[in-house]
Design a protein around this motif. Structure first.
Motif, PDB file in Angstrom:
ATOM      1  N   GLY A  30       0.794  -1.217   0.000  1.00  0.00           N
ATOM      2  CA  GLY A  30       0.000   0.000   0.000  1.00  0.00           C
ATOM      3  C   GLY A  30       0.832   1.275   0.000  1.00  0.00           C
ATOM      4  N   PHE A  31       2.131   1.133   0.291  1.00  0.00           N
ATOM      5  CA  PHE A  31       3.032   2.274   0.268  1.00  0.00           C
ATOM      6  C   PHE A  31       3.697   2.391  -1.089  1.00  0.00           C
ATOM      7  CE2 PHE A  31       2.526   3.436   4.507  1.00  0.00           C
ATOM      8  CZ  PHE A  31       2.634   2.345   5.346  1.00  0.00           C
ATOM      9  N   TYR A  32       3.948   3.611  -1.482  1.00  0.00           N
ATOM     10  CA  TYR A  32       4.623   3.851  -2.754  1.00  0.00           C
ATOM     11  C   TYR A  32       6.125   3.648  -2.598  1.00  0.00           C
ATOM     12  CZ  TYR A  32       5.541   5.936  -7.279  1.00  0.00           C
ATOM     13  OH  TYR A  32       5.922   6.139  -8.574  1.00  0.00           O
ATOM     14  N   CYS A  33       6.642   4.008  -1.431  1.00  0.00           N
ATOM     15  CA  CYS A  33       8.084   3.930  -1.194  1.00  0.00           C
ATOM     16  C   CYS A  33       8.335   3.753   0.299  1.00  0.00           C
ATOM     17  CB  CYS A  33       8.746   5.215  -1.689  1.00  0.00           C
ATOM     18  SG  CYS A  33      10.530   5.281  -1.469  1.00  0.00           S
ATOM     19  N   ILE A  34       9.273   2.903   0.643  1.00  0.00           N
ATOM     20  CA  ILE A  34       9.712   2.747   2.033  1.00  0.00           C
ATOM     21  C   ILE A  34      11.224   2.935   2.051  1.00  0.00           C
ATOM     22  CG2 ILE A  34       9.899   1.201   4.001  1.00  0.00           C
ATOM     23  CD1 ILE A  34       7.309  -0.113   3.117  1.00  0.00           C
ATOM     24  N   ALA A  35      11.694   3.717   3.008  1.00  0.00           N
ATOM     25  CA  ALA A  35      13.112   4.071   3.018  1.00  0.00           C
ATOM     26  C   ALA A  35      13.700   3.996   4.410  1.00  0.00           C
ATOM     27  CB  ALA A  35      13.299   5.479   2.465  1.00  0.00           C
ATOM     28  N   TRP A  36      15.016   3.926   4.445  1.00  0.00           N
ATOM     29  CA  TRP A  36      15.786   4.042   5.677  1.00  0.00           C
ATOM     30  C   TRP A  36      16.536   5.361   5.649  1.00  0.00           C
ATOM     31  CZ3 TRP A  36      15.502   0.906   9.831  1.00  0.00           C
ATOM     32  CH2 TRP A  36      14.925  -0.351   9.652  1.00  0.00           C
ATOM     33  N   PHE A  37      16.457   6.063   6.785  1.00  0.00           N
ATOM     34  CA  PHE A  37      17.216   7.281   7.001  1.00  0.00           C
ATOM     35  C   PHE A  37      18.072   7.087   8.246  1.00  0.00           C
ATOM     36  CE2 PHE A  37      15.358  10.388   4.077  1.00  0.00           C
ATOM     37  CZ  PHE A  37      14.237   9.711   3.657  1.00  0.00           C
ATOM     38  N   ARG A  38      19.046   7.950   8.424  1.00  0.00           N
ATOM     39  CA  ARG A  38      19.836   7.891   9.646  1.00  0.00           C
ATOM     40  C   ARG A  38      20.198   9.295  10.099  1.00  0.00           C
ATOM     41  NH1 ARG A  38      25.657   5.351   7.594  1.00  0.00           N
ATOM     42  NH2 ARG A  38      26.536   7.290   6.735  1.00  0.00           N
ATOM     43  N   TYR A 101       2.062   8.536  -1.214  1.00  0.00           N
ATOM     44  CA  TYR A 101       1.454   9.428  -2.195  1.00  0.00           C
ATOM     45  C   TYR A 101       2.246   9.606  -3.472  1.00  0.00           C
ATOM     46  CZ  TYR A 101      -1.374  10.382   1.861  1.00  0.00           C
ATOM     47  OH  TYR A 101      -2.187  10.236   2.949  1.00  0.00           O
ATOM     48  N   GLY A 102       3.252   8.785  -3.687  1.00  0.00           N
ATOM     49  CA  GLY A 102       3.903   8.800  -4.987  1.00  0.00           C
ATOM     50  C   GLY A 102       5.083   9.723  -5.136  1.00  0.00           C
ATOM     51  N   ALA A 103       5.839   9.941  -4.076  1.00  0.00           N
ATOM     52  CA  ALA A 103       7.028  10.775  -4.188  1.00  0.00           C
ATOM     53  C   ALA A 103       8.096  10.071  -5.032  1.00  0.00           C
ATOM     54  CB  ALA A 103       7.579  11.089  -2.809  1.00  0.00           C
ATOM     55  N   ASP A 104       9.076  10.833  -5.449  1.00  0.00           N
ATOM     56  CA  ASP A 104      10.207  10.274  -6.188  1.00  0.00           C
ATOM     57  C   ASP A 104      11.099   9.545  -5.198  1.00  0.00           C
ATOM     58  OD1 ASP A 104      12.702  11.682  -8.475  1.00  0.00           O
ATOM     59  OD2 ASP A 104      12.468   9.681  -7.622  1.00  0.00           O
ATOM     60  N   CYS A 105      11.006   8.244  -5.175  1.00  0.00           N
ATOM     61  CA  CYS A 105      11.714   7.406  -4.212  1.00  0.00           C
ATOM     62  C   CYS A 105      13.221   7.611  -4.284  1.00  0.00           C
ATOM     63  CB  CYS A 105      11.356   5.950  -4.507  1.00  0.00           C
ATOM     64  SG  CYS A 105      11.416   4.820  -3.115  1.00  0.00           S
TER      65      CYS A 105
END
Length: 126
Positions: A30-38, A101-105
C-alpha cells in the motif's frame, strides 16, 4: 494511521554486520516507497536506501558504496536493511519511513515521507 517499528540496532565493531527490520502495521504494498534514514548526533538526517514495494526497485545513497542491501518480505510486511562492512561513521539512529502518495523514491528526501518509526540505534566502534 500506519505504524512502523524498527528493530535490529546494536553495537558492533568496525567491519561487522547488522540487519535492521522495519515492520509495518499494514500491507507494505500500500506504500509507494519505504526508506531508511539515519541521523548521527549533531548532524542532519540523511537518506540511506529506499525500495518501491510495488515493483521492487531499490535506491541507495552514494556513501553506501555497495555495503548495504534493502529488501522486503510481503508476507511479513517488513522491509530490511542488511548492512555489512560497517564503519564508525555509520553510527547513528536509523529510522524507517514510508510514503503513500507517490514521491520520487530515488531522491531519498525526508520531506517526501509521511510515516516514521521511532528509530533503532546502530553503534560501530573502532
Amino acid at each position: 494511521q500506519e505504524h512502523l517499528v524498527e528493530s535490529g540496532g546494536d553495537s558492533v565493531q568496525t567491519g561487522g554486520s547488522l540487519r535492521l527490520s522495519c515492520a509495518a502495521s499494514g500491507n507494505i504494498v500500500g506504500f509507494y516507497c519505504i526508506a531508511w534514514f539515519r541521523q548521527a548526533p549533531g548532524k542532519e538526517r540523511q537518506g540511506v536506501a529506499a525500495i518501491r514495494p510495488g515493483g521492487g526497485s531499490t535506491y541507495y545513497a552514494d556513501f553506501v558504496g555497495g555495503r548495504f542491501t534493502i529488501s522486503q518480505d510481503y508476507g511479513k510486511n517488513t522491509v530490511y536493511l542488511q548492512m555489512s562492512s560497517l564503519k564508525p561513521q555509520d553510527t547513528a539512529m536509523y529510522y524507517c519511513a514510508a510514503d503513500a502518495y507517490g514521491a520520487d523514491c530515488s531522491r531519498l528526501n525526508e520531506n517526501d515521507f509521511d510515516y516514521w518509526g521511532q528509530g533503532t540505534q546502530v553503534t560501530v566502534s573502532s
